[in-house]
Design a protein around this motif. Structure first.
Motif, short mmCIF file in Angstrom:
data_model
loop_
_atom_site.label_atom_id
_atom_site.label_comp_id
_atom_site.label_asym_id
_atom_site.label_seq_id
_atom_site.Cartn_x
_atom_site.Cartn_y
_atom_site.Cartn_z
N ALA A 1 -0.69 -7.42 -13.86
CA ALA A 1 -0.76 -8.26 -12.66
C ALA A 1 0.37 -7.91 -11.70
O ALA A 1 1.50 -7.64 -12.13
N ASP A 2 0.10 -7.93 -10.39
CA ASP A 2 1.16 -7.66 -9.43
C ASP A 2 1.94 -8.94 -9.14
O ASP A 2 1.68 -10.01 -9.73
N THR A 3 2.90 -8.86 -8.22
CA THR A 3 3.79 -10.00 -7.95
C THR A 3 3.02 -11.22 -7.47
O THR A 3 3.31 -12.35 -7.88
N ASP B 1 -5.87 -2.54 -18.29
CA ASP B 1 -5.36 -1.32 -17.64
C ASP B 1 -5.72 -1.25 -16.15
O ASP B 1 -5.35 -0.30 -15.48
N LEU B 2 -6.41 -2.28 -15.64
CA LEU B 2 -6.78 -2.32 -14.22
C LEU B 2 -5.80 -3.21 -13.48
O LEU B 2 -5.59 -4.37 -13.85
N ARG B 3 -5.19 -2.66 -12.43
CA ARG B 3 -4.19 -3.44 -11.70
C ARG B 3 -4.85 -4.59 -10.95
O ARG B 3 -5.85 -4.42 -10.26
N LYS B 4 -4.26 -5.79 -11.09
CA LYS B 4 -4.77 -7.00 -10.41
C LYS B 4 -3.84 -7.31 -9.23
O LYS B 4 -2.64 -7.52 -9.43
N GLU B 5 -4.39 -7.33 -8.04
CA GLU B 5 -3.57 -7.54 -6.85
C GLU B 5 -4.11 -8.70 -6.02
O GLU B 5 -5.32 -8.92 -5.95
N GLY B 6 -3.20 -9.43 -5.38
CA GLY B 6 -3.61 -10.48 -4.46
C GLY B 6 -3.62 -11.86 -5.09
O GLY B 6 -3.33 -12.05 -6.26
N SER B 7 -3.99 -12.84 -4.25
CA SER B 7 -3.92 -14.24 -4.65
C SER B 7 -5.28 -14.84 -4.98
O SER B 7 -5.37 -16.05 -5.22
N SER B 8 -6.33 -14.02 -5.03
CA SER B 8 -7.67 -14.57 -5.28
C SER B 8 -7.88 -15.00 -6.73
O SER B 8 -8.91 -15.57 -7.07
N TYR B 9 -6.89 -14.74 -7.60
CA TYR B 9 -7.00 -15.11 -9.02
C TYR B 9 -6.46 -16.52 -9.30
O TYR B 9 -6.55 -17.00 -10.43
N ASP B 10 -5.87 -17.17 -8.27
CA ASP B 10 -5.28 -18.51 -8.48
C ASP B 10 -6.28 -19.49 -9.08
O ASP B 10 -5.99 -20.18 -10.06
N LEU C 1 -5.54 4.32 11.10
CA LEU C 1 -6.75 4.98 11.59
C LEU C 1 -7.70 5.34 10.45
O LEU C 1 -8.89 5.03 10.51
N VAL C 2 -7.19 5.97 9.40
CA VAL C 2 -8.09 6.47 8.34
C VAL C 2 -8.12 5.57 7.11
O VAL C 2 -8.99 5.70 6.26
N GLY C 3 -7.17 4.63 6.98
CA GLY C 3 -7.13 3.75 5.81
C GLY C 3 -6.05 4.15 4.85
O GLY C 3 -5.48 5.23 4.92
N GLY C 4 -5.75 3.26 3.92
CA GLY C 4 -4.71 3.51 2.91
C GLY C 4 -3.69 2.40 2.90
O GLY C 4 -3.99 1.24 3.18
N GLY C 5 -2.44 2.75 2.58
CA GLY C 5 -1.37 1.77 2.48
C GLY C 5 -1.05 1.44 1.04
O GLY C 5 -1.64 1.98 0.10
N MET C 6 -0.09 0.54 0.85
CA MET C 6 0.32 0.13 -0.50
C MET C 6 -0.86 -0.46 -1.26
O MET C 6 -1.14 -0.10 -2.39
N ASN C 7 -1.54 -1.43 -0.64
CA ASN C 7 -2.81 -1.93 -1.17
C ASN C 7 -3.90 -1.38 -0.26
O ASN C 7 -4.14 -1.93 0.82
N PRO C 8 -4.54 -0.27 -0.65
CA PRO C 8 -5.42 0.46 0.27
C PRO C 8 -6.46 -0.42 0.96
O PRO C 8 -7.18 -1.18 0.31
N GLN C 9 -6.49 -0.31 2.27
CA GLN C 9 -7.44 -1.06 3.11
C GLN C 9 -8.24 -0.08 3.96
O GLN C 9 -7.78 1.03 4.24
N TYR D 1 -5.47 6.11 -8.95
CA TYR D 1 -6.84 5.76 -8.58
C TYR D 1 -7.27 6.52 -7.33
O TYR D 1 -6.44 7.09 -6.60
N THR D 2 -8.56 6.53 -7.10
CA THR D 2 -9.14 7.13 -5.89
C THR D 2 -10.14 6.14 -5.31
O THR D 2 -10.97 5.59 -6.03
N ILE D 3 -10.04 5.91 -4.01
CA ILE D 3 -10.93 4.96 -3.32
C ILE D 3 -11.67 5.70 -2.22
O ILE D 3 -11.09 6.52 -1.50
N GLU D 4 -12.95 5.43 -2.10
CA GLU D 4 -13.76 6.07 -1.06
C GLU D 4 -14.37 5.02 -0.14
O GLU D 4 -14.95 4.04 -0.61
N TYR D 5 -14.19 5.22 1.15
CA TYR D 5 -14.79 4.33 2.15
C TYR D 5 -15.78 5.12 3.00
O TYR D 5 -15.53 6.29 3.32
N PRO D 6 -16.90 4.53 3.41
CA PRO D 6 -17.82 5.22 4.32
C PRO D 6 -17.25 5.23 5.74
O PRO D 6 -16.52 4.32 6.13
#
Length: 516
Positions: A36-38, A71-80, A283-291, A335-340
């Motif tokens: 779980a992340d912070t 083994d899957l990273r859990k990110e964000g507050s939607s798990y509250d 412009l193309v996407g990415g970041g710490m938590n890829p968007q 990990y690898t993420i693909e966006y259309p």
């Protein structure tokens, strides 16, 4: 007591079901495992405050929580919300009978109210695929999630609503959205219309061709010639979205958190116009938590780059691969993420730094070297990927005042739709190809090959304009679209002549004029 609740992890457009296991025993510690992340670790503090502010004392016990797969990273507050419900079920405050039938997502406020989350639509699709009976989401996400049929979606305002629902208390109804009615109702309502544009018939014709074939386009002309005005009206002549296209777009916007409050499906093609100071990641996407980036938010729509040379050159070069592949892959170590990102790229620019080169009403003060340096900000490979390059001159005031209103967007759109139908029939056996702009090399030779006289015309144009092989293919694609607008089976010389006229901004041509 061991209790399980179910929620979801969103990575790109992929969703994985997460099982929250809560075990309560004697003690005073709180253990959280499962990568779980912070934000997830901080959920304990939000849950404690939310329960206390709703009259429920947080248990003094040894609470162990595991979020599987570990083994899957859990990110964000939607798990509250699923964490809180798991804890309440483990101490007997919530009946566990219905927990296995519902997926639960939501962020908790300190007062127990449930805040909206990103990715409700992809989560809803996953819940149906996993054969859950229903999905519990925040009230603001209920219409977005309820787009998916054969799944009961409940929008809840507070944690006590969820507790009452799971305990069989109160009267809660699933949200019903008439997807098709709402979708088709809003498809043809546009604020901007081509009837407002006086003159500029050649540019409107170029935009019609671009819309009919899904071609990329650049407009070059002095300030005030109407470049941005016409670009903003382009979505009004594009063919309407299909339900499948709309679902793709809505998923991307859902993951990015860009859907408006109480929205269900996006019914009109996106029009994204990022500022020229945009970063590569935005412009193309990415970041710490890829968007998703702007190119993915423009999927199945239009990405408009106003004042193209003002963009950072390295940022513009990032567009080259997505324009060809129509998808963007964001790769990280784990990990690898693909966006259309299948979008129409439309750009506008001035012809020189002062803006008035080749303007009949203003004198240009730029030297040939300044004009050349300005044009060099756009690389040849990027220009090659732009099918239609058109020059615009301002409409004189006397013509503006006399000109009658132009053709309405509805009339132009009808012609575009007819041309698109021809293309859909042509490519119905070709997976992933819907319009002429998406044709492969083999398809170009199969469907857009001209006759002998057309080949000779092309040869002369290639030598005169010093065009690349990619530009040759672009001309054939555009000529095929022009032929489709005229319902012609073959590509004729007049179609090629018009397509060649849309390459008048190629580098060698501008080099000659800049040095003249």
């Amino acid at each position: 007591m061991l209790v399980k609740t179910y929620c979801a992890a969103v990575n790109g457009l992929d969703v994985t079901t997460v099982t929250v296991e809560v075990s309560v025993s004697r003690g005073v510690l709180y253990h959280l495992s499962g990568l779980a992340d912070t934000a997830v670790k901080e959920s304990r503090d939000r849950i404690v405050a939310a329960l206390q502010n709703n009259g429920i004392k947080f248990p003094v016990a040894d609470i162990t929580v595991n979020m599987a797969p570990a083994d899957l990273r859990k990110e964000g507050s939607s798990y509250d919300l699923p964490l809180a419900i798991g804890i309440l079920a483990a101490i007997g405050k919530v009946k566990p009978d219905l927990l296995s039938e519902y997926m639960i997502v939501g962020e908790l406020g300190l007062d127990g109210m449930i805040q909206p989350v990103k990715g409700a639509l992809p989560i809803s699709i996953r819940a149906r695929k996993e054969k859950f009976k229903g999905l519990i989401v925040p009230k603001q996400n209920e219409r977005e999630a309820a787009v998916v049929n054969n799944l009961d979606v409940y929008g809840m305002e507070s944690i006590m609503d969820v507790v009452n629902f799971l305990n069989g208390e109160g009267d809660y109804k699933p949200t019903i959205v008439d997807t098709r009615r709402e979708f088709y109702e809003h498809q043809s309502h546009f604020e901007l219309d081509f009837a407002d544009v006086r003159g500029q018939e050649n540019v409107k014709r170029a935009m019609e061709v671009a819309a009919a074939g899904g071609h990329n386009m650049i407009m070059i002309g002095p300030p005030g010639s109407g470049k941005s005005m016409m670009a903003k009206r382009l979505p009004s002549i594009l063919p309407p979205l299909s339900l499948a296209e709309s679902l793709e777009i809505t998923q991307v916007h859902s993951v990015a958190g860009k859907l408006g409050k109480n929205m269900s499906l996006i019914s009109q093609r996106p029009f994204r116009s990022p500022h020229h100071t945009i970063s590569q990641v935005a412009l193309v996407g990415g970041g710490m938590n890829p968007q998703p980036g702007e190119i993915s938010l423009a999927h199945n729509g239009v990405l408009f780059a106003d004042e193209l040379p003002e963009f950072n050159k390295s940022t513009l070069e990032m567009l080259r691969q997505p324009l060809e592949d129509r998808k963007i892959t964001i790769s990280r170590a784990k990990y690898t993420i693909e966006y259309p990102c299948s979008f129409m790229f439309v750009a506008s620019m001035n012809p020189c730094p002062c803006g008035y080169y080749n303007d009949p009403t203003h004198h240009c003060v730029c030297t040939p070297g300044q004009i050349q340096r300005y044009m060099n900000k756009i690389s040849g490979p990027l220009l090659d990927r732009i099918d239609i390059q058109i020059e615009i001159t301002p409409v004189p005031f006397k013509d503006i005042s006399r000109a009658a209103p132009g053709e309405s967007s509805d009339v132009i759109r009808e012609r575009v739709i007819k041309a698109r139908h021809i293309q859909e029939e042509r490519f119905r056996e070709c997976k992933g190809v819907h319009c002429n702009a998406q044709m492969s090399e083999r398809m170009i030779h199969q469907y857009a090959e001209p006759g002998e006289d057309g080949i000779e015309m092309l040869r002369m144009a290639m030598e005169r304009l010093n065009l690349s092989a990619r530009a040759y293919n672009r001309i054939l694609k555009v000529a095929r679209t022009i032929a489709d607008l005229e319902a012609s089976e073959r590509v004729l010389p007049q179609h090629l002549a018009e397509a060649i006229s849309y390459r008048n901004l190629d580098r060698s041509d501008w080099a000659e004029r800049g040095g003249a």
